[in-house]
Design a protein around this motif. Structure first.
Motif: not given
Length: 326
Positions: A30, A164-165, A167-168, A171-172, A176, A186, A190-191
């Motif tokens: 990541n 969502a977490r 990081n998601n 980073e969105a 997407e 996503i 990225k998951m």
């Protein structure tokens, strides 16, 4: 090796840490892992160790960094100790200083710090890694959040609506998101489980997104320099709002508690399996997962809209509670 990585600069803890992160980055799956490392060290270690010569750092220096958070932020403290130890180990391996490693636990810090394992065994509630805001007061929190104009506030609001977490969220990317179909897809890369995840977008989530149009061409939530928000931005916002002890991740727990405990929602929205899918939790063993090929998207559309409506309900409390530091 390390000499070349640092371009001949003075060997301080900061420069050695930066060299270590550059060296390790290619093996981290990541891209945000390097940023997390940097943020953790910059927040807790650099203020006290950053400018010290790497060869002069001893266990007392390391303790001065760890002790303020050791019994109050267990997960943060654990990662901090491990990361300091790895940086010091890198310095020793690179012959920038001699051993022993002042950051190691066994035979060193274990004699000066309380054992987290024993703390948890004695009192399982000694720490809540992801302390959640009470689900019954979500309307009050979101109402307060609306008074904030920062990008971190909009990101946190979107986090609440999508579960969502962190990081998601940071980073969105616009690529997407399908606003017409009201879905955020996503990518698997990225998951956490390395599986593509579709997120139904409630009307409230779409309102946040529409307000973000024009902020940045690539990222939904961006800094003034057109870069993703720091993974500490939303947590820092919570602290500025006076909610000491809350974590961003904890709002996922708020959603899960609402599904389990609320008696005022419809059966579809109260579906616990759909809630686990919404949180992108891995369900069951490999055999069980093989039969669960669908992502319950239709149910989750209903569930996320009901959650969005609930969070947008006018607050029923006059004042928000404030978490106070111990």
């Amino acid at each position: 090796m390390a000499e070349a990585a640092m371009g001949g600069r003075k060997h301080t803890f900061r420069t050695v840490a930066e060299a270590f992160i550059r060296m390790k980055s290619p093996e981290w799956s990541n891209d945000k892992h390097a940023q997390q490392w940097t943020n953790t060290l910059a927040t807790y270690a650099f203020p006290k160790l950053g400018d010290l010569p790497i060869e002069s750092i001893d266990s007392q220096h390391v303790l001065s960094v760890l002790q303020p958070v050791w019994t109050t932020k267990l997960e943060t403290a654990r990662r901090l100790q491990q990361r300091v130890a790895l940086v010091m180990g890198y310095a020793i391996a690179s012959r920038l200083r001699e051993g022993p490693n002042p950051g190691t636990w066994k035979g060193n810090l274990e004699f000066a710090l309380t054992s987290h394992k024993k703390m948890k065994a004695k009192n399982p509630d000694v720490v809540k890694h992801h302390e959640a805001w009470p689900w019954a007061e979500m309307g009050a929190f979101v109402a307060e959040l609306h008074t904030r104009v920062a990008q971190s506030a909009r990101a946190l609001e979107f986090t609440i609506y999508t579960c969502a977490r962190t990081n998601n969220i940071i980073e969105a990317e616009w690529s997407e998101i399908d606003l017409d179909a009201a879905v955020w897809t996503i990518p698997a890369a990225k998951m956490k489980a390395r599986k593509e995840h579709r997120v139904p977008l409630s009307r409230q989530a779409l309102t946040v997104l529409k307000g973000q149009r024009g902020v940045d061409e690539r990222y939904v939530f961006a800094t003034a320099k057109c870069k993703p928000l720091s993974n500490m931005a939303m947590l820092t916002l919570l602290e500025r709002m006076g909610h000491v002890g809350l974590t961003v991740h904890g709002f996922r727990s708020s959603f899960r508690d609402w599904v389990s405990e609320s008696t005022d929602i419809d059966p579809i929205s109260a579906d616990p399996v759909a809630a686990e899918v919404a949180l992108a939790h891995v369900q069951g063993d490999a055999t069980e997962r093989a039969y669960q090929r669908g992502d319950m998207f239709a149910k989750r559309v209903k569930q996320m809209q009901t959650w969005g409506d609930y969070c947008a309900t006018p607050p029923k409390v006059a004042k928000l509670r404030r978490k106070v530091a111990a």
